[in-house]
Write an enzyme that holds these catalytic residues in place. Structure first.
Site, PDB file in Angstrom:
ATOM      1  N   SER A   1      -7.503  -5.627   5.594  1.00 55.11           N
ATOM      2  CA  SER A   1      -6.609  -6.935   4.751  1.00 55.11           C
ATOM      3  C   SER A   1      -6.696  -8.843   6.094  1.00 55.11           C
ATOM      4  O   SER A   1      -8.169  -8.567   6.299  1.00 55.11           O
ATOM      5  CB  SER A   1      -5.204  -6.483   4.813  1.00 55.11           C
ATOM      6  OG  SER A   1      -4.239  -7.841   4.630  1.00 55.11           O
TER       7      SER A   1
ATOM      8  N   ASP B   1      -3.468  -4.447  -6.091  1.00 56.78           N
ATOM      9  CA  ASP B   1      -3.154  -5.021  -4.899  1.00 56.78           C
ATOM     10  C   ASP B   1      -1.784  -6.544  -5.085  1.00 56.78           C
ATOM     11  O   ASP B   1      -2.645  -7.408  -5.590  1.00 56.78           O
ATOM     12  CB  ASP B   1      -4.242  -5.169  -3.873  1.00 56.78           C
ATOM     13  CG  ASP B   1      -3.792  -5.622  -2.683  1.00 56.78           C
ATOM     14  OD1 ASP B   1      -2.858  -6.310  -2.534  1.00 56.78           O
ATOM     15  OD2 ASP B   1      -4.869  -5.229  -1.431  1.00 56.78           O
TER      16      ASP B   1
ATOM     17  N   HIS C   1      -1.769  -2.583  -1.925  1.00 52.42           N
ATOM     18  CA  HIS C   1      -2.162  -2.591  -1.018  1.00 52.42           C
ATOM     19  C   HIS C   1      -2.344  -1.671   0.709  1.00 52.42           C
ATOM     20  O   HIS C   1      -1.401  -1.556   1.655  1.00 52.42           O
ATOM     21  CB  HIS C   1      -2.088  -3.529   0.212  1.00 52.42           C
ATOM     22  CG  HIS C   1      -2.265  -4.872   1.075  1.00 52.42           C
ATOM     23  ND1 HIS C   1      -3.198  -5.535   0.240  1.00 52.42           N
ATOM     24  CD2 HIS C   1      -1.829  -4.969   2.428  1.00 52.42           C
ATOM     25  CE1 HIS C   1      -3.799  -6.704   1.575  1.00 52.42           C
ATOM     26  NE2 HIS C   1      -2.547  -5.725   2.267  1.00 52.42           N
TER      27      HIS C   1
END
Length: 233
Positions: free
Chosen positions: A118, A179, A213
């Site tokens: 991320s 995501d 995610h």
């Protein structure tokens, strides 16, 4: 440099180093499972692991709440239209410092791999443009990079040597197609930007079905194989 969680190699001295950058709100400790995973294989016995901790900063999208972050998030937007360039560049220097530390300790640059998840993946992708030494590889999990950032990074005489040294360094980018935090289109945009605009030659994009995610078991297997290939294990 910020403090980091460090996991020593099983054999001494170590010959390879993996630097892994966590995501927003996490810590280096949250990614130590990757060291445990890789150290199950003998080929990683001489690998040391560094999991840097991001500083606690106010996050605008969280009403200014302080939490571990490599740069500010202006709003919860999976396409990341607003971007904290100043904080991002500051953290890129932190990554550079870790690489320089290991090289001063006698580790060849080719034996260093940088990766992240991320926000950490965003830093990893920026490091492909920023590092002044050619390293062994980069991996970005659920990552993004803002278009035009190369002009900001390269608009500096100091960074002239960084403009081409990693253009053929292998890059692994894994991204889930569900995501909701960093849209997969943002990941694909990163691939297009770095290959078409910045001319990276060895960009490997992997899409994972029904993954949000997070990181999938197959993604970790693919990543392990990527690291082995980079280091010819």
């Amino acid at each position: 440099m910020n403090q980091a969680v460090r996991i020593a190699s099983r054999t001494k001295p170590h010959t390879h180093v993996l630097i892994v950058l966590h995501g927003l709100g996490d810590t280096g400790q949250g990614w130590t499972f990757l060291a445990s995973e890789l150290q199950q294989e003998k080929c990683f016995d001489s690998t040391s692991f560094i999991f840097p901790n991001a500083p606690h900063i106010p996050i605008t999208a969280n009403s200014g709440m302080h939490m571990p972050g490599w740069f500010d998030i202006k709003e919860w937007d999976p396409h990341m239209k607003q971007f904290d360039t100043e904080g991002y560049l500051k953290s890129l220097q932190c990554v550079e410092d870790y690489v320089e530390e290991q090289m001063k300790n006698g580790i060849p640059a080719k034996n260093i791999i940088i990766g992240g998840f991320s926000q950490g993946a965003a830093l990893t992708l920026g490091s492909t443009l920023n590092l002044k030494e050619k390293i062994g590889g980069f991996f970005a999990l659920s990552g993004f990079i803002n278009s035009g950032i190369k002009d900001v990074i390269w608009d500096n005489e100091v960074n002239k040597s960084a403009k081409s040294c990693n253009l053929d360094t292998p890059i692994f980018h894994g991204h889930g197609d569900w995501d909701p935090i960093v849209a997969i289109e943002k990941g694909k945009q990163a691939e297009r930007y770095l290959t078409e605009e910045c001319h990276f030659k060895d960009y490997n994009f992997h899409e994972y079905a029904h993954l949000e995610h997070s990181v999938a078991p197959q993604e970790l297997r693919d990543l392990t194989n990527f690291i082995k290939k980079c280091w010819q294990m």
